[in-house]
Scaffold this active site. Structure first.
Site, short mmCIF file in Angstrom:
data_model
loop_
_atom_site.label_atom_id
_atom_site.label_comp_id
_atom_site.label_asym_id
_atom_site.label_seq_id
_atom_site.Cartn_x
_atom_site.Cartn_y
_atom_site.Cartn_z
CG HIS A 21 -1.70 1.36 1.54
ND1 HIS A 21 -1.46 2.33 2.25
CD2 HIS A 21 -2.88 1.72 0.69
CE1 HIS A 21 -2.31 3.28 2.14
NE2 HIS A 21 -3.24 3.05 1.21
CG ASP A 29 -5.81 7.58 -3.45
OD1 ASP A 29 -5.38 8.90 -3.14
OD2 ASP A 29 -4.99 6.48 -3.28
N GLY A 87 -11.75 4.98 -0.68
CA GLY A 87 -10.58 5.67 -0.87
C GLY A 87 -9.21 5.09 -0.58
CG HIS A 88 -4.52 6.50 -0.19
ND1 HIS A 88 -3.78 6.38 -1.10
CD2 HIS A 88 -3.62 6.55 1.09
CE1 HIS A 88 -2.52 6.42 -0.76
NE2 HIS A 88 -2.22 6.21 0.47
CG PHE A 89 -5.45 4.92 4.47
CD1 PHE A 89 -4.50 4.45 4.77
CD2 PHE A 89 -5.81 6.39 4.19
CE1 PHE A 89 -3.40 4.98 4.81
CE2 PHE A 89 -4.34 7.00 4.39
CZ PHE A 89 -3.30 6.52 4.78
#
Length: 310
Positions: free
Chosen positions: A124, A259, A285-287
């Site tokens: 990640h 993201d 999203g990103h996480f």
């Protein structure tokens, strides 16, 4: 008699938890290259290894839901904190060179210390460039790769990277502005929320904890040095792409579409290099693990099961 019965029920409960894949998570530290490297671990020691490499500015904590899931019933999950992050050592930039090459070497030493001969990489964000360096250095150890919002292609970088490239080109002029933005609560919050349609589903502790971490003594210097070195990753994209084309690793791509930094085009680009790659675009999203843990666990489990059958 009551005590004996209580112990009996406790043992039964533990057996049920183990049967359901809820293996206990261990929290350990190992000495690597004169540094304390903290890591989280779960699952049978003789099972296939999932090496989980975290992003920025988080730590191995981002993988807690995977470590506590049914994945730990079948696989040996190991999630280290990079130097300068989480519970690992935080040497000052004067004592330690915060570059992706250096951290990748520390992670290779960490893998050697734990005697991991083969593993699947789960990458990640910052874990992407660190893991790709490890794959290139030791392709024989990599059984498969799982990508979760980690870029290896220019088209994966959003418009936010225009200002970031300016920092790389002239650090002295742009460093104060970079630090003010990167270390702010607003930027930290936006990393997690992005353009999510369901911001109320994201735990605010995720960004407030990271904001606290980023504002600890020494972190501004550490994170500035490491982000300045991020330009070496962009320059390395063609090398990574060639490695992917040449080796055709078993590849699973999981991508949160909201993201703000990494675009969906970055996920789809992997299929240019590895046509057999599985790509899943998630409503997250990103996480993405914070929002779609169950989906990511299910997709990871199915992917890993297919690898063990081959």
């Amino acid at each position: 008699m009551k005590l004996t019965l209580r112990i009996f029920y406790l043992i039964m409960l533990m057996n049920i938890m183990t049967a359901n894949g809820e293996q206990p998570v261990s929290y350990k530290t190992v000495r690597v290259s004169n540094l304390n490297i903290f890591y989280r671990e779960a699952g049978p020691k003789d099972a296939p290894v999932l090496l989980l490499l975290h992003g920025v500015p988080s730590s191995s904590r981002m993988y807690q839901s995977l470590l506590e899931s049914s994945l730990s019933d079948k696989y040996h999950l190991i999630a280290p904190d990079f130097p300068g992050f989480g519970h690992s050592s935080w040497p000052s930039p004067g004592e330690f060179s915060y570059t992706f090459d250096h951290i990748a070497q520390i992670m290779e030493d960490f893998v050697d210390e734990l005697k991991l001969s083969h593993y699947t990489l789960f990458l990640h964000d910052y874990g992407g460039p660190i893991g790709m360096r490890m794959a290139i250095d030791h392709p024989d150890k990599v059984e498969a790769i799982i990508i979760q919002n980690a870029v290896s292609h220019e088209e994966g970088l959003s418009s936010l990277w225009v200002a970031r490239r300016a920092f790389w080109q002239d650090r002295k002029t742009h460093e104060a502005a970079f630090r003010k933005s990167f270390l702010s609560l607003e930027t930290t919050r936006n990393r997690h929320l992005g353009s999510s349609l369901y911001p109320e589903r994201i735990d605010p502790d995720t960004w407030t904890d990271e904001f606290y971490f980023l504002n600890q003594p020494g972190q501004a210097d550490i994170q500035s040095d490491l982000f300045y070195d991020y330009q070496t990753n962009v320059k390395s994209y063609p090398i990574w792409q060639k490695w992917l084309r040449d080796h055709q690793p078993r590849l699973l791509v999981l991508w949160g579409k909201y993201d703000p930094s990494f675009t969906v085009a970055g996920a789809e680009a992997y299929k240019k290099d590895v046509p057999s790659a599985e790509v899943h675009i998630l409503e997250a999203g990103h996480f993405a693990i914070d929002e779609k843990a169950d989906t990511i666990i299910s997709l990871t489990d199915a992917f890993m099961a297919r690898q063990t059958k081959k």
